[in-house]
Design a protein around this motif. Structure first.
Motif, PDB file in Angstrom:
ATOM      1  N   VAL A  10     -26.297  62.444  53.787  1.00  0.00           N
ATOM      2  CA  VAL A  10     -25.156  61.720  54.350  1.00  0.00           C
ATOM      3  C   VAL A  10     -23.870  62.281  53.735  1.00  0.00           C
ATOM      4  O   VAL A  10     -23.720  62.320  52.511  1.00  0.00           O
ATOM      5  CB  VAL A  10     -25.264  60.205  54.049  1.00  0.00           C
ATOM      6  CG1 VAL A  10     -24.023  59.474  54.544  1.00  0.00           C
ATOM      7  CG2 VAL A  10     -26.526  59.652  54.691  1.00  0.00           C
ATOM      8  N   VAL A  11     -22.979  62.742  54.612  1.00  0.00           N
ATOM      9  CA  VAL A  11     -21.705  63.319  54.158  1.00  0.00           C
ATOM     10  C   VAL A  11     -20.611  62.275  54.352  1.00  0.00           C
ATOM     11  O   VAL A  11     -20.420  61.773  55.459  1.00  0.00           O
ATOM     12  CB  VAL A  11     -21.367  64.589  54.972  1.00  0.00           C
ATOM     13  CG1 VAL A  11     -20.043  65.177  54.509  1.00  0.00           C
ATOM     14  CG2 VAL A  11     -22.486  65.615  54.870  1.00  0.00           C
ATOM     15  N   GLU A  65     -17.980  64.463  50.525  1.00  0.00           N
ATOM     16  CA  GLU A  65     -18.778  64.107  49.337  1.00  0.00           C
ATOM     17  C   GLU A  65     -20.218  63.799  49.749  1.00  0.00           C
ATOM     18  O   GLU A  65     -20.452  63.273  50.840  1.00  0.00           O
ATOM     19  CB  GLU A  65     -18.213  62.855  48.666  1.00  0.00           C
ATOM     20  CG  GLU A  65     -16.847  63.042  48.052  1.00  0.00           C
ATOM     21  CD  GLU A  65     -16.344  61.764  47.355  1.00  0.00           C
ATOM     22  OE1 GLU A  65     -15.405  61.878  46.570  1.00  0.00           O
ATOM     23  OE2 GLU A  65     -16.896  60.677  47.602  1.00  0.00           O
ATOM     24  N   ILE A  66     -21.126  64.154  48.861  1.00  0.00           N
ATOM     25  CA  ILE A  66     -22.523  63.713  49.000  1.00  0.00           C
ATOM     26  C   ILE A  66     -22.895  63.016  47.692  1.00  0.00           C
ATOM     27  O   ILE A  66     -22.691  63.596  46.607  1.00  0.00           O
ATOM     28  CB  ILE A  66     -23.472  64.900  49.281  1.00  0.00           C
ATOM     29  CG1 ILE A  66     -23.177  65.491  50.670  1.00  0.00           C
ATOM     30  CG2 ILE A  66     -24.931  64.458  49.189  1.00  0.00           C
ATOM     31  CD1 ILE A  66     -23.993  66.725  51.011  1.00  0.00           C
ATOM     32  N   ASP A  67     -23.380  61.796  47.794  1.00  0.00           N
ATOM     33  CA  ASP A  67     -23.717  61.006  46.601  1.00  0.00           C
ATOM     34  C   ASP A  67     -22.566  60.973  45.607  1.00  0.00           C
ATOM     35  O   ASP A  67     -22.776  61.119  44.386  1.00  0.00           O
ATOM     36  CB  ASP A  67     -24.978  61.586  45.921  1.00  0.00           C
ATOM     37  CG  ASP A  67     -26.207  61.442  46.791  1.00  0.00           C
ATOM     38  OD1 ASP A  67     -26.229  60.523  47.633  1.00  0.00           O
ATOM     39  OD2 ASP A  67     -27.130  62.269  46.655  1.00  0.00           O
ATOM     40  N   GLY A  68     -21.348  60.831  46.126  1.00  0.00           N
ATOM     41  CA  GLY A  68     -20.174  60.697  45.254  1.00  0.00           C
ATOM     42  C   GLY A  68     -19.672  61.989  44.653  1.00  0.00           C
ATOM     43  O   GLY A  68     -18.716  61.988  43.875  1.00  0.00           O
ATOM     44  N   LYS A  69     -20.285  63.123  45.000  1.00  0.00           N
ATOM     45  CA  LYS A  69     -19.866  64.407  44.419  1.00  0.00           C
ATOM     46  C   LYS A  69     -19.162  65.229  45.504  1.00  0.00           C
ATOM     47  O   LYS A  69     -19.655  65.315  46.642  1.00  0.00           O
ATOM     48  CB  LYS A  69     -21.108  65.146  43.917  1.00  0.00           C
ATOM     49  CG  LYS A  69     -20.815  66.461  43.258  1.00  0.00           C
ATOM     50  CD  LYS A  69     -22.121  67.067  42.689  1.00  0.00           C
ATOM     51  CE  LYS A  69     -21.884  68.394  41.990  1.00  0.00           C
ATOM     52  NZ  LYS A  69     -21.341  69.436  42.806  1.00  0.00           N
ATOM     53  N   GLY A  99     -24.986  70.814  56.823  1.00  0.00           N
ATOM     54  CA  GLY A  99     -24.167  70.026  57.747  1.00  0.00           C
ATOM     55  C   GLY A  99     -22.797  69.633  57.230  1.00  0.00           C
ATOM     56  O   GLY A  99     -22.054  68.930  57.910  1.00  0.00           O
ATOM     57  N   VAL A 100     -22.454  70.070  56.005  1.00  0.00           N
ATOM     58  CA  VAL A 100     -21.156  69.675  55.437  1.00  0.00           C
ATOM     59  C   VAL A 100     -20.008  70.328  56.218  1.00  0.00           C
ATOM     60  O   VAL A 100     -19.015  69.675  56.578  1.00  0.00           O
ATOM     61  CB  VAL A 100     -21.064  70.054  53.937  1.00  0.00           C
ATOM     62  CG1 VAL A 100     -19.702  69.691  53.369  1.00  0.00           C
ATOM     63  CG2 VAL A 100     -22.183  69.395  53.151  1.00  0.00           C
ATOM     64  N   GLY A 101     -20.148  71.630  56.503  1.00  0.00           N
ATOM     65  CA  GLY A 101     -19.106  72.344  57.255  1.00  0.00           C
ATOM     66  C   GLY A 101     -18.878  71.715  58.623  1.00  0.00           C
ATOM     67  O   GLY A 101     -17.751  71.462  59.019  1.00  0.00           O
ATOM     68  N   ALA A 103     -19.531  68.622  59.547  1.00  0.00           N
ATOM     69  CA  ALA A 103     -18.921  67.293  59.382  1.00  0.00           C
ATOM     70  C   ALA A 103     -17.402  67.434  59.167  1.00  0.00           C
ATOM     71  O   ALA A 103     -16.610  66.667  59.729  1.00  0.00           O
ATOM     72  CB  ALA A 103     -19.557  66.570  58.199  1.00  0.00           C
ATOM     73  N   LEU A 104     -16.999  68.429  58.389  1.00  0.00           N
ATOM     74  CA  LEU A 104     -15.563  68.642  58.139  1.00  0.00           C
ATOM     75  C   LEU A 104     -14.844  69.104  59.407  1.00  0.00           C
ATOM     76  O   LEU A 104     -13.740  68.654  59.702  1.00  0.00           O
ATOM     77  CB  LEU A 104     -15.377  69.657  57.002  1.00  0.00           C
ATOM     78  CG  LEU A 104     -15.650  69.112  55.595  1.00  0.00           C
ATOM     79  CD1 LEU A 104     -15.869  70.252  54.597  1.00  0.00           C
ATOM     80  CD2 LEU A 104     -14.510  68.204  55.122  1.00  0.00           C
ATOM     81  N   VAL A 105     -15.471  70.002  60.168  1.00  0.00           N
ATOM     82  CA  VAL A 105     -14.841  70.477  61.419  1.00  0.00           C
ATOM     83  C   VAL A 105     -14.696  69.312  62.401  1.00  0.00           C
ATOM     84  O   VAL A 105     -13.638  69.130  63.014  1.00  0.00           O
ATOM     85  CB  VAL A 105     -15.661  71.617  62.069  1.00  0.00           C
ATOM     86  CG1 VAL A 105     -15.126  71.939  63.456  1.00  0.00           C
ATOM     87  CG2 VAL A 105     -15.619  72.866  61.199  1.00  0.00           C
ATOM     88  N   GLU A 106     -15.743  68.485  62.518  1.00  0.00           N
ATOM     89  CA  GLU A 106     -15.674  67.356  63.454  1.00  0.00           C
ATOM     90  C   GLU A 106     -14.572  66.381  63.051  1.00  0.00           C
ATOM     91  O   GLU A 106     -13.852  65.856  63.893  1.00  0.00           O
ATOM     92  CB  GLU A 106     -17.033  66.623  63.526  1.00  0.00           C
ATOM     93  CG  GLU A 106     -18.162  67.452  64.123  1.00  0.00           C
ATOM     94  CD  GLU A 106     -17.889  67.944  65.541  1.00  0.00           C
ATOM     95  OE1 GLU A 106     -17.207  67.236  66.306  1.00  0.00           O
ATOM     96  OE2 GLU A 106     -18.343  69.057  65.876  1.00  0.00           O
ATOM     97  N   GLU A 107     -14.426  66.142  61.746  1.00  0.00           N
ATOM     98  CA  GLU A 107     -13.362  65.237  61.286  1.00  0.00           C
ATOM     99  C   GLU A 107     -11.987  65.847  61.546  1.00  0.00           C
ATOM    100  O   GLU A 107     -11.052  65.150  61.957  1.00  0.00           O
ATOM    101  CB  GLU A 107     -13.545  64.924  59.788  1.00  0.00           C
ATOM    102  CG  GLU A 107     -12.461  64.063  59.166  1.00  0.00           C
ATOM    103  CD  GLU A 107     -12.358  62.650  59.765  1.00  0.00           C
ATOM    104  OE1 GLU A 107     -13.270  62.229  60.498  1.00  0.00           O
ATOM    105  OE2 GLU A 107     -11.342  61.980  59.500  1.00  0.00           O
ATOM    106  N   ALA A 108     -11.853  67.164  61.323  1.00  0.00           N
ATOM    107  CA  ALA A 108     -10.575  67.838  61.603  1.00  0.00           C
ATOM    108  C   ALA A 108     -10.240  67.724  63.091  1.00  0.00           C
ATOM    109  O   ALA A 108      -9.087  67.480  63.469  1.00  0.00           O
ATOM    110  CB  ALA A 108     -10.657  69.304  61.179  1.00  0.00           C
ATOM    111  N   LYS A 109     -11.250  67.873  63.949  1.00  0.00           N
ATOM    112  CA  LYS A 109     -11.025  67.749  65.394  1.00  0.00           C
ATOM    113  C   LYS A 109     -10.541  66.338  65.731  1.00  0.00           C
ATOM    114  O   LYS A 109      -9.584  66.163  66.486  1.00  0.00           O
ATOM    115  CB  LYS A 109     -12.318  68.054  66.163  1.00  0.00           C
ATOM    116  CG  LYS A 109     -12.586  69.536  66.299  1.00  0.00           C
ATOM    117  CD  LYS A 109     -14.001  69.835  66.736  1.00  0.00           C
ATOM    118  CE  LYS A 109     -14.368  69.279  68.081  1.00  0.00           C
ATOM    119  NZ  LYS A 109     -15.741  69.692  68.475  1.00  0.00           N
ATOM    120  N   ARG A 110     -11.208  65.335  65.158  1.00  0.00           N
ATOM    121  CA  ARG A 110     -10.801  63.941  65.437  1.00  0.00           C
ATOM    122  C   ARG A 110      -9.352  63.720  65.020  1.00  0.00           C
ATOM    123  O   ARG A 110      -8.567  63.107  65.741  1.00  0.00           O
ATOM    124  CB  ARG A 110     -11.698  62.957  64.660  1.00  0.00           C
ATOM    125  CG  ARG A 110     -13.018  62.647  65.339  1.00  0.00           C
ATOM    126  CD  ARG A 110     -13.720  61.467  64.683  1.00  0.00           C
ATOM    127  NE  ARG A 110     -14.212  61.777  63.347  1.00  0.00           N
ATOM    128  CZ  ARG A 110     -15.396  62.352  63.104  1.00  0.00           C
ATOM    129  NH1 ARG A 110     -16.189  62.685  64.092  1.00  0.00           N
ATOM    130  NH2 ARG A 110     -15.778  62.591  61.867  1.00  0.00           N
TER     131      ARG A 110
END
Ligand SMILES: CC(C)(COP(=O)(O)OP(=O)(O)OC[C@H]1O[C@@H](n2cnc3c(N)ncnc32)[C@H](O)[C@@H]1OP(=O)(O)O)[C@@H](O)C(=O)NCCC(=O)NCCS
Length: 163
Positions: A10-11, A65-69, A99-101, A103-110
């Motif tokens: 989970v990211v 972050e994953i698990d707070g890191k 899947g971190v990259g 997740a970041l691209v999708e958030e940037a798009k939003r």
């Protein structure tokens, strides 16, 4: 070898804090070292990697972050004329391919869509072309950066497809 059937972690995404600029710059440096073509230049001059404070202001920095890191970050810059630029996308090498990259691209798009922009641009390292294509970008040209040849890629944002 990576198990493609394993569940992805989970990211959690949040705004970058100005106070974490240097630690994100270090993450950017570590991530960039994975490119053999850039490695020597990066090792010779650590200063090539610079994350300007203003890029993190006003919600421009997105941290994963994953698990707070902290495991990655992206920078979203308004260019004007309906265009936002993904000014950086970096994931800790040991956390790649999870899947971190994306997740970041999708958030940037939003975020770019929320600001009313119609195009998202990225200047991509040659080796990252496949990842960006997979995330919806198309190749439109080439350019030169401090680290050498790079690709200009674009993607049309959802709400712009009114026709
Ligand atoms: C490029 C980078 C940000 C990708 O991050 P990541 O967390 O490993 O990417 P993800 O795991 O989210 O993968 C994103 C998508 O690309 C796909 N992908 C990964 N490597 C790929 C490759 N070599 N070719 C094609 N697709 C690829 C993944 O399968 C995934 O697709 P899916 O979501 O449909 O399954 C990361 O590897 C990195 O920091 N690299 C060094 C710095 C860099 O090059 N930054 C970008 C250029 S400025």
């Amino acid at each position: 070898m990576e198990d493609k059937t394993a569940p992805k972690p989970v990211v959690v995404l949040r705004d970058a804090h100005l106070a974490e600029r240097l630690s994100l710059e270090d993450l950017q440096w570590r991530a960039s070292l994975v490119h053999p073509a850039y490695r020597n230049a990066l090792l010779e001059d650590r200063g090539i990697v610079h994350l300007p404070l203003e890029h993190l202001a006003d919600g421009g920095g997105i941290v994963a972050e994953i698990d707070g890191k902290v495991v990655g970050f992206a920078v979203l810059l308004p260019v004007g004329g309906g265009v936002s630029e993904l000014g950086g996308l970096f994931v800790e090498p040991e956390m790649a391919d999870q899947g971190v990259g994306r997740a970041l691209v999708e958030e940037a798009k939003r975020r770019a869509e929320r600001s009313g922009d119609v195009l998202l641009k990225v200047v991509a390292a040659l080796k990252a072309e496949g990842v960006y294509r997979r995330c919806g970008f198309e190749l439109v040209g080439e350019t030169e950066t401090l680290l050498g040849r790079a690709l200009i890629m674009l993607q049309r944002l959802e709400h712009s497809v009114a026709e």
